[in-house]
Write a protein that holds these residues in place. Structure first.
Motif, PDB file in Angstrom:
ATOM      1  N   SER A   4      38.426  49.189  38.162  1.00 14.49           N
ATOM      2  CA  SER A   4      39.430  49.321  37.094  1.00 14.49           C
ATOM      3  C   SER A   4      39.256  50.634  36.343  1.00 14.49           C
ATOM      4  N   ILE A   5      38.005  51.107  36.204  1.00 14.68           N
ATOM      5  CA  ILE A   5      37.748  52.387  35.541  1.00 14.68           C
ATOM      6  C   ILE A   5      38.258  53.541  36.410  1.00 14.68           C
ATOM      7  N   ALA A   6      38.047  53.417  37.733  1.00 15.61           N
ATOM      8  CA  ALA A   6      38.467  54.480  38.643  1.00 15.61           C
ATOM      9  C   ALA A   6      39.985  54.648  38.644  1.00 15.61           C
ATOM     10  N   LYS A   7      40.722  53.557  38.546  1.00 13.71           N
ATOM     11  CA  LYS A   7      42.189  53.639  38.570  1.00 13.71           C
ATOM     12  C   LYS A   7      42.739  54.388  37.370  1.00 13.71           C
ATOM     13  N   LYS A   8      42.000  54.390  36.244  1.00 12.35           N
ATOM     14  CA  LYS A   8      42.455  55.070  35.025  1.00 12.35           C
ATOM     15  C   LYS A   8      42.053  56.544  34.996  1.00 12.35           C
ATOM     16  N   SER A   9      41.195  56.957  35.921  1.00  9.93           N
ATOM     17  CA  SER A   9      40.763  58.353  35.964  1.00  9.93           C
ATOM     18  C   SER A   9      41.779  59.187  36.733  1.00  9.93           C
ATOM     19  N   ARG A  10      41.722  60.502  36.548  1.00  7.06           N
ATOM     20  CA  ARG A  10      42.652  61.393  37.235  1.00  7.06           C
ATOM     21  C   ARG A  10      42.312  61.511  38.724  1.00  7.06           C
ATOM     22  N   LYS A  11      41.019  61.462  39.034  1.00  6.71           N
ATOM     23  CA  LYS A  11      40.581  61.677  40.410  1.00  6.71           C
ATOM     24  C   LYS A  11      40.946  60.524  41.331  1.00  6.71           C
ATOM     25  N   TYR A  12      40.838  59.295  40.814  1.00  8.18           N
ATOM     26  CA  TYR A  12      41.062  58.114  41.659  1.00  8.18           C
ATOM     27  C   TYR A  12      42.272  57.290  41.217  1.00  8.18           C
ATOM     28  N   ALA A  13      43.203  57.923  40.493  1.00  9.55           N
ATOM     29  CA  ALA A  13      44.389  57.199  40.018  1.00  9.55           C
ATOM     30  C   ALA A  13      45.265  56.712  41.170  1.00  9.55           C
ATOM     31  N   TRP A  14      45.145  57.356  42.341  1.00  7.49           N
ATOM     32  CA  TRP A  14      45.965  56.979  43.499  1.00  7.49           C
ATOM     33  C   TRP A  14      45.672  55.565  43.988  1.00  7.49           C
ATOM     34  N   LEU A  15      44.498  55.016  43.617  1.00  7.00           N
ATOM     35  CA  LEU A  15      44.169  53.650  44.028  1.00  7.00           C
ATOM     36  C   LEU A  15      45.113  52.622  43.415  1.00  7.00           C
ATOM     37  N   ALA A  16      45.716  52.955  42.264  1.00  7.43           N
ATOM     38  CA  ALA A  16      46.605  52.013  41.577  1.00  7.43           C
ATOM     39  C   ALA A  16      47.908  51.785  42.340  1.00  7.43           C
ATOM     40  N   GLN A  17      48.198  52.622  43.330  1.00  3.51           N
ATOM     41  CA  GLN A  17      49.437  52.462  44.107  1.00  3.51           C
ATOM     42  C   GLN A  17      49.370  51.286  45.087  1.00  3.51           C
ATOM     43  N   TYR A  18      48.151  50.736  45.278  1.00  4.63           N
ATOM     44  CA  TYR A  18      47.956  49.741  46.326  1.00  4.63           C
ATOM     45  C   TYR A  18      47.465  48.416  45.739  1.00  4.63           C
ATOM     46  N   ASP A  19      47.498  47.385  46.566  1.00  4.38           N
ATOM     47  CA  ASP A  19      47.172  46.023  46.128  1.00  4.38           C
ATOM     48  C   ASP A  19      45.735  45.948  45.610  1.00  4.38           C
ATOM     49  N   SER A  20      45.570  45.542  44.372  1.00  2.00           N
ATOM     50  CA  SER A  20      44.243  45.503  43.743  1.00  2.00           C
ATOM     51  C   SER A  20      43.358  44.434  44.374  1.00  2.00           C
ATOM     52  N   ILE A  21      43.962  43.328  44.806  1.00  2.00           N
ATOM     53  CA  ILE A  21      43.170  42.241  45.407  1.00  2.00           C
ATOM     54  C   ILE A  21      42.529  42.693  46.705  1.00  2.00           C
ATOM     55  N   SER A  22      43.255  43.448  47.518  1.00  2.00           N
ATOM     56  CA  SER A  22      42.703  43.916  48.790  1.00  2.00           C
ATOM     57  C   SER A  22      41.552  44.900  48.557  1.00  2.00           C
ATOM     58  N   LEU A  23      41.629  45.688  47.461  1.00  2.00           N
ATOM     59  CA  LEU A  23      40.545  46.617  47.144  1.00  2.00           C
ATOM     60  C   LEU A  23      39.303  45.852  46.690  1.00  2.00           C
ATOM     61  N   GLN A  24      39.506  44.813  45.888  1.00  2.00           N
ATOM     62  CA  GLN A  24      38.378  43.979  45.469  1.00  2.00           C
ATOM     63  C   GLN A  24      37.748  43.268  46.666  1.00  2.00           C
ATOM     64  N   GLU A  25      38.589  42.849  47.603  1.00  2.00           N
ATOM     65  CA  GLU A  25      38.081  42.179  48.802  1.00  2.00           C
ATOM     66  C   GLU A  25      37.236  43.138  49.647  1.00  2.00           C
ATOM     67  N   ALA A  26      37.618  44.424  49.668  1.00  3.16           N
ATOM     68  CA  ALA A  26      36.832  45.416  50.401  1.00  3.16           C
ATOM     69  C   ALA A  26      35.438  45.557  49.795  1.00  3.16           C
ATOM     70  N   VAL A  27      35.357  45.501  48.466  1.00  3.79           N
ATOM     71  CA  VAL A  27      34.061  45.574  47.793  1.00  3.79           C
ATOM     72  C   VAL A  27      33.231  44.337  48.128  1.00  3.79           C
TER      73      VAL A  27
END
Length: 376
Positions: free
Chosen positions: A59-82
């Motif tokens: 959630s912190i990475a999505k608010k940063s400028r460097k990793y804001a592109w992660l917010a374009q995709y499904d958050s559940i699938s990203l959590q599942e990857a972790v």
């Protein structure tokens, strides 16, 4: 009861671009979790908890400028990857798997979705993407719980739709007929021999086509890495492996379905396949037979039909024991397919005798578990 159905997808170019980004985001989260855990342990001697300490960083990475592109995709699938990265480390420390490797964009890609998912007559819907055209070849019943979108190395897209049907699994059979219990002995030349003395030949899908495999593999090795022609050669090689895999899956599904339909209980011998694969002379034949996948199919088909799947102990001497007098013949070697019992003089066919012994041992386990076995 949960039931999964795999369907073929035909995304548009725009949807392919989105799915490529989705796969990349999932891959990035997995690789970053593995890298951070490895780095902190090597540099500071700290073992980070992926779930408690690394997952909140998403959630912190999505608010940063460097990793804001992660917010374009499904958050559940990203959590599942972790979570997958955490499971990979747990399997490694439990000695069930090797050290986690980074995921590559050149291999099979997948993305898990469990919210805002739906299925129509000829489409599926995943979060943040328009409905994707699909070939729904089987009626999907129940409530859709999750959809896993995959892209194989050939470049084709698929979706595995997991549904909760609302049906309950049937209760296992309590009273069985001895004639409806099958003991099975797996082999290489003969795929399996059952206690009714029926043999099923091994199709040897990969072994029969080694010449074609060598030709395609050499074509890949001759091409320059990163070139367009190498990509085409890799796609041909992947298509060959997929064809062999599909033939093997079709064969195993048909055999397991027929076996479950004809019996009330299936008794196999537990196999330590990882240990058997260390034998370099027969490792390819063992891998080609894929006994582990066949047992998985048998187990879930038995459970779905209310039948029993009872594997016996690995170290039970099924091949060395005479099924008539139970004498243990220590002089039996792997090369001997027939042997005469020195105690009662019976001529034993190795695989058939093993299947009979496996069945008898399975009946003992069934009775010990409280089941009734009738001599019919």
């Amino acid at each position: 009861m949960l039931q999964a159905t795999k369907v073929r997808l035909y995304p548009t170019n725009e949807q392919k671009e989105f799915l490529s980004g989705q796969f990349g985001a999932v891959r990035f989260c997995f690789n970053r979790s593995v890298a951070l855990k490895k780095r902190f342990y090597e540099k500071k001697g700290i073992s980070l908890s992926i779930i408690k300490e690394l997952k909140p960083l998403l959630s912190i990475a999505k608010k940063s400028r460097k990793y804001a592109w992660l917010a374009q995709y499904d958050s559940i699938s990203l959590q599942e990857a972790v979570r997958h990265a955490d499971k990979a480390f747990k399997n490694f420390f439990a000695k069930r798997a090797k050290y986690p490797k980074f995921k590559s964009k050149n291999g099979k890609q997948s993305s898990y979705h469990c919210t805002s998912v739906s299925v129509g007559g000829n489409w599926i819907k995943v979060p943040k993407c328009n409905p994707i055209k699909a070939v729904i070849h089987r009626l999907i019943l129940g409530v859709v719980r999750s959809i896993t979108v995959t892209k194989d190395r050939v470049g084709d897209y698929y979706a595995s739709v997991l549904c909760e049907t609302g049906e309950k699994e049937p209760e296992p059979i309590k009273v069985l007929k001895e004639s409806a219990i099958k003991g099975i002995d797996a082999g290489i030349k003969v795929f399996l021999t059952d206690s009714d003395n029926q043999e099923i030949e091994n199709p040897k899908g990969l072994t029969r086509h080694l010449k074609a495999l060598r030709k395609l593999s050499k074509a890949v090795s001759r091409k320059q890495k990163g070139s367009h022609r190498r990509k085409k050669a890799v796609a041909k090689l992947s298509k060959f492996h997929r064809k062999v895999s599909r033939k093997r899956e079709d064969f195993q599904h048909k055999v397991s379905k027929r076996m479950v339909d004809e019996s009330q209980a299936v008794i196999p011998e537990s196999l330590r396949i990882k240990n058997m694969l260390r034998n370099k002379r027969i490792s390819r034949l063992i891998a080609d037979a894929a006994w582990g996948n066949f047992y998985i199919k048998l187990a879930y088909k038995c459970r779905k039909a209310g039948k029993l799947f009872v594997p016996i102990d690995t170290f039970y001497p099924s091949s060395k024991t005479c099924p008539r007098c139970l004498h243990k013949f220590e002089g039996l070697t792997l090369a001997r397919r027939r042997w005469i019992c020195p105690h009662c003089g019976q001529l034993n066919q190795r695989d058939y005798a093993a299947a009979l012994n496996i069945k008898r041992q399975g009946i003992v386990q069934l009775k010990a578990a409280g089941h009734t076995v009738l001599r019919q």
